[in-house]
Motif scaffolding. Structure first.
Motif, PDB file in Angstrom:
ATOM      1  N   LEU A  34       1.207   7.441 -10.480  1.00 54.21           N
ATOM      2  CA  LEU A  34       0.243   7.576  -9.395  1.00 54.21           C
ATOM      3  C   LEU A  34      -0.473   8.921  -9.459  1.00 54.21           C
ATOM      4  N   GLU A  35       0.240   9.967  -9.843  1.00 48.93           N
ATOM      5  CA  GLU A  35      -0.403  11.282  -9.978  1.00 48.93           C
ATOM      6  C   GLU A  35      -1.454  11.265 -11.085  1.00 48.93           C
ATOM      7  N   LEU A  36      -1.158  10.584 -12.179  1.00 46.43           N
ATOM      8  CA  LEU A  36      -2.133  10.470 -13.266  1.00 46.43           C
ATOM      9  C   LEU A  36      -3.342   9.642 -12.828  1.00 46.43           C
ATOM     10  N   VAL A  37      -3.100   8.617 -12.023  1.00 44.82           N
ATOM     11  CA  VAL A  37      -4.206   7.834 -11.465  1.00 44.82           C
ATOM     12  C   VAL A  37      -5.080   8.713 -10.580  1.00 44.82           C
TER      13      VAL A  37
ATOM     14  N   TRP B 145       0.803  -1.219   0.000  1.00 42.87           N
ATOM     15  CA  TRP B 145       0.000   0.000   0.000  1.00 42.87           C
ATOM     16  C   TRP B 145       0.838   1.272   0.000  1.00 42.87           C
ATOM     17  N   GLN B 146       2.060   1.187   0.495  1.00 42.04           N
ATOM     18  CA  GLN B 146       2.888   2.389   0.619  1.00 42.04           C
ATOM     19  C   GLN B 146       3.882   2.560  -0.525  1.00 42.04           C
ATOM     20  N   ASP B 147       3.770   1.731  -1.547  1.00 40.71           N
ATOM     21  CA  ASP B 147       4.679   1.819  -2.695  1.00 40.71           C
ATOM     22  C   ASP B 147       3.947   2.446  -3.874  1.00 40.71           C
ATOM     23  N   SER B 148       4.481   3.546  -4.406  1.00 41.22           N
ATOM     24  CA  SER B 148       3.802   4.295  -5.474  1.00 41.22           C
ATOM     25  C   SER B 148       3.596   3.456  -6.726  1.00 41.22           C
ATOM     26  N   GLY B 149       4.597   2.651  -7.079  1.00 38.57           N
ATOM     27  CA  GLY B 149       4.481   1.837  -8.286  1.00 38.57           C
ATOM     28  C   GLY B 149       3.403   0.778  -8.154  1.00 38.57           C
ATOM     29  N   TRP B 150       3.424   0.045  -7.045  1.00 41.91           N
ATOM     30  CA  TRP B 150       2.425  -1.006  -6.832  1.00 41.91           C
ATOM     31  C   TRP B 150       1.023  -0.419  -6.766  1.00 41.91           C
ATOM     32  N   LEU B 151       0.857   0.670  -6.012  1.00 43.67           N
ATOM     33  CA  LEU B 151      -0.458   1.278  -5.851  1.00 43.67           C
ATOM     34  C   LEU B 151      -0.988   1.811  -7.177  1.00 43.67           C
ATOM     35  N   SER B 152      -0.135   2.481  -7.938  1.00 42.97           N
ATOM     36  CA  SER B 152      -0.582   3.024  -9.221  1.00 42.97           C
ATOM     37  C   SER B 152      -0.908   1.910 -10.206  1.00 42.97           C
ATOM     38  N   ASN B 153      -0.181   0.802 -10.149  1.00 36.09           N
ATOM     39  CA  ASN B 153      -0.473  -0.321 -11.046  1.00 36.09           C
ATOM     40  C   ASN B 153      -1.834  -0.944 -10.748  1.00 36.09           C
ATOM     41  N   ARG B 154      -2.134  -1.106  -9.448  1.00 33.27           N
ATOM     42  CA  ARG B 154      -3.415  -1.714  -9.102  1.00 33.27           C
ATOM     43  C   ARG B 154      -4.573  -0.793  -9.489  1.00 33.27           C
ATOM     44  N   TRP B 155      -4.421   0.500  -9.272  1.00 29.56           N
ATOM     45  CA  TRP B 155      -5.485   1.414  -9.688  1.00 29.56           C
ATOM     46  C   TRP B 155      -5.616   1.431 -11.209  1.00 29.56           C
ATOM     47  N   SER B 156      -4.498   1.358 -11.911  1.00 31.17           N
ATOM     48  CA  SER B 156      -4.534   1.363 -13.382  1.00 31.17           C
ATOM     49  C   SER B 156      -5.308   0.162 -13.909  1.00 31.17           C
ATOM     50  N   GLU B 157      -5.228  -0.964 -13.199  1.00 35.72           N
ATOM     51  CA  GLU B 157      -5.990  -2.158 -13.585  1.00 35.72           C
ATOM     52  C   GLU B 157      -7.479  -1.996 -13.289  1.00 35.72           C
ATOM     53  N   MET B 158      -7.805  -1.281 -12.207  1.00 33.09           N
ATOM     54  CA  MET B 158      -9.180  -1.213 -11.731  1.00 33.09           C
ATOM     55  C   MET B 158      -9.998  -0.115 -12.399  1.00 33.09           C
ATOM     56  N   LEU B 159      -9.368   0.974 -12.779  1.00 30.33           N
ATOM     57  CA  LEU B 159     -10.097   2.119 -13.324  1.00 30.33           C
ATOM     58  C   LEU B 159     -10.699   1.795 -14.691  1.00 30.33           C
TER      59      LEU B 159
ATOM     60  N   LEU C  50      -0.001   4.114 -19.218  1.00 30.18           N
ATOM     61  CA  LEU C  50       0.372   4.131 -17.804  1.00 30.18           C
ATOM     62  C   LEU C  50       1.393   3.036 -17.499  1.00 30.18           C
ATOM     63  N   MET C  51       1.194   1.842 -18.057  1.00 25.97           N
ATOM     64  CA  MET C  51       2.126   0.747 -17.804  1.00 25.97           C
ATOM     65  C   MET C  51       3.527   1.071 -18.304  1.00 25.97           C
ATOM     66  N   GLN C  52       3.606   1.791 -19.416  1.00 26.83           N
ATOM     67  CA  GLN C  52       4.904   2.091 -20.019  1.00 26.83           C
ATOM     68  C   GLN C  52       5.674   3.183 -19.290  1.00 26.83           C
ATOM     69  N   LEU C  53       5.004   3.963 -18.445  1.00 23.33           N
ATOM     70  CA  LEU C  53       5.681   5.057 -17.761  1.00 23.33           C
ATOM     71  C   LEU C  53       6.769   4.519 -16.833  1.00 23.33           C
TER      72      LEU C  53
END
Length: 217
Positions: free
Chosen positions: A200-203, A166-180, A190-193
């Motif tokens: 995470l800011e874009l998420v 939960w406290q890692d920007s990469g992991w958190l942004s990846n999970r949101w990118s899958e869910m949105l 997003l994956m290529q960034l």
């Protein structure tokens, strides 16, 4: 960077590092490949389709009907590691995978039976970046979403799996990118960034548009 030649699995979705990918395998071109990779404890590559479908189809528009519909896919993909495999009868495999390292596709070749092989170079993993305070509510929101999904659902049916970071920007942004609710092209972007904090800011911007802004923003 190291290079390798691996089998490819084009999908109408985007696999992120750390992502969860359950698949039912029944196409002949993939059955042997998946069994072989599982036995050797080797991954295959998932690439997002740009043109064509997940099922290989004959091109009815071709003169003799002997050709197949063209398949074209992104040149940045993710390794899929098989965690579990079960045969569910002749010609049917059920597998669960997790996303590993991203790769760049240098060249690809379609074999006569339809399986794609690709020469790849592996891309660096995300640098570990702590979730900043102003984006921390995005982690709380995702935890709440997961808690709601867990009610009455089997663990293997949840869209993402432990370990939770939960406290890692990469992991958190990846999970949101899958869910949105994003188009595959936006998910791919997003994956290529390479910058997990920017991802995470874009998420967070997407959450704003959905009326779910992190409270610290």
């Amino acid at each position: 960077m190291s290079t390798a030649t691996i089998p490819l699995f084009p999908l109408q979705s985007v696999l992120f590092p750390g992502g969860y990918l359950p698949l039912r395998i029944f196409e002949p071109r993939y059955l042997d490949m998946i069994a072989r990779q599982h036995k050797a404890a080797q991954p295959f590559g998932v690439v997002s389709l740009i043109e064509g479908g997940e099922l290989r189809r004959r091109d009815e528009a071709s003169g003799d009907g002997a050709g197949f519909v063209r398949e074209r896919f992104q040149d940045i993909g993710t390794l899929a590691h098989i965690d579990w495999l079960e045969s569910q009868g002749p010609g049917l495999l059920q597998i669960r995978c997790h996303g590993g390292q991203r790769f760049r596709l240098l060249r690809s070749e379609c074999l006569p039976h339809g399986l794609w092989m690709g020469e790849i170079e592996l891309l660096p993993d995300d640098v570990a970046v702590a979730v900043p305070a102003d984006l921390a509510p995005a982690a709380v929101l995702l935890q709440t979403l997961l808690h709601n999904l867990e009610q009455g659902a089997a663990a293997v049916d949840l869209p993402f799996q432990p370990p939770y970071q939960w406290q890692d920007s990469g992991w958190l942004s990846n999970r949101w990118s899958e869910m949105l609710p994003l188009a595959d092209a936006e998910r791919q972007r997003l994956m290529q960034l390479d910058n997990p904090l920017l991802r995470l800011e874009l998420v967070a911007d997407q959450l704003d548009r959905l009326g779910l802004p992190p409270q610290g923003r």
